[in-house]
Design an enzyme around this catalytic site. Structure first.
Site, PDB file in Angstrom:
ATOM      1  N   ASP A   1      -9.528  55.235  75.675  1.00 55.14           N
ATOM      2  CA  ASP A   1      -9.094  55.645  77.108  1.00 55.14           C
ATOM      3  C   ASP A   1      -8.216  57.034  76.634  1.00 55.14           C
ATOM      4  O   ASP A   1      -7.638  57.297  75.504  1.00 55.14           O
ATOM      5  CB  ASP A   1      -8.039  54.629  77.402  1.00 55.14           C
ATOM      6  N   TYR A   2      -8.006  57.669  77.869  1.00 52.57           N
ATOM      7  CA  TYR A   2      -7.155  58.959  77.725  1.00 52.57           C
ATOM      8  C   TYR A   2      -5.794  58.711  77.087  1.00 52.57           C
ATOM      9  O   TYR A   2      -5.298  59.769  76.166  1.00 52.57           O
ATOM     10  CB  TYR A   2      -7.018  59.528  79.213  1.00 52.57           C
TER      11      TYR A   2
END
Length: 239
Positions: free
Chosen positions: A102-103
């Site tokens: 994820d970011y």
């Protein structure tokens, strides 16, 4: 000489099984001629087309990357955000991430141009361990940790058995750090598992992928995998 379906898979076009189907359906050409025989072998000089589109063949490369937070696990982003391949300034091959982080998640990420290798590692039938170090709000009880280990029910089904360990806790701040080892790869799985048992994730790092770690690296660093490391990863997918 290599089998045709293997070359197609390594080029990242599709998996080897789907490549075999494309060959049998007459959608693959070698040097301008349709090939439907699965045993066909090709040389590095042969021109291969899939659905009339030539495939680009490169020597396979394999990288271990310490993904920082605030970076997209992709090769491009339509919103102009930084992506993982932006860090590989001196790499000419068309590499891509194996799976994603994820970011807001940092840690171990593998990149390659070998589509077959990537498909093997991401296949759900192979139990490749991924260990995460997680800072959470609240202090999980032993019962909560056991629930994570048994599997929790999410909207896309119950998770597989995991390993959960409390590393430390801060009662003043009401936070804790735990280790969670899973072998699935669902979207935002660790965050969703912990939210399902009542703990918001404050910080998340993938500490280990199989036997690989980034402990001696800084965020944004990368290195090529050694041949014996690639072999160990391949061996992990052999049933």
């Amino acid at each position: 000489m290599e089998r045709l379906q293997k070359i197609i898979a390594q080029a990242g076009v599709t998996s080897r099984r789907k490549a075999e189907a494309l060959i049998q359906e007459g959608k693959v050409k070698v040097n301008g001629s349709v090939v439907t025989e699965l045993g066909t072998k090709v040389s590095p000089h042969d021109k291969i087309e899939v659905n009339n589109i030539p495939i680009e063949r490169e020597e396979p490369v394999y990288f271990l990357f310490y993904k920082p937070t605030g970076v997209i696990s992709a090769v491009s982003d339509d919103k102009g955000r930084k992506v993982v391949t932006d860090f590989f300034h001196n790499v000419n091959e068309r590499i891509f991430p194996i799976g994603r982080l994820d970011y807001d998640t940092s840690g171990v990420l593998l990149l390659t141009n070998d589509g077959e290798f990537a498909n093997m590692l991401m296949h759900p039938r192979y139990n490749v361990d991924k260990e995460y170090i997680v800072k959470v709000a609240g202090i999980p009880t032993k019962q909560t940790l056991r629930a994570l280990e048994r599997g929790v029910r999410l909207e896309d089904g119950k998770t597989a058995p995991a390993v959960a360990t409390l590393i430390s806790s801060d009662r003043q701040k009401n936070t804790a750090i735990i280790s969670l080892t899973i072998h699935e790869g669902r979207n935002r799985q660790v965050r969703r598992m912990l939210e399902a048992v009542g703990h918001k994730v404050l910080k998340l790092k993938r500490e280990r992928y199989a036997f690989l770690t980034v402990r001696a690296m800084q965020p944004g660093d990368y290195r090529q995998l050694k041949p014996h490391e690639v072999k160990r990863l391949r061996d992990a997918t052999v049933t």
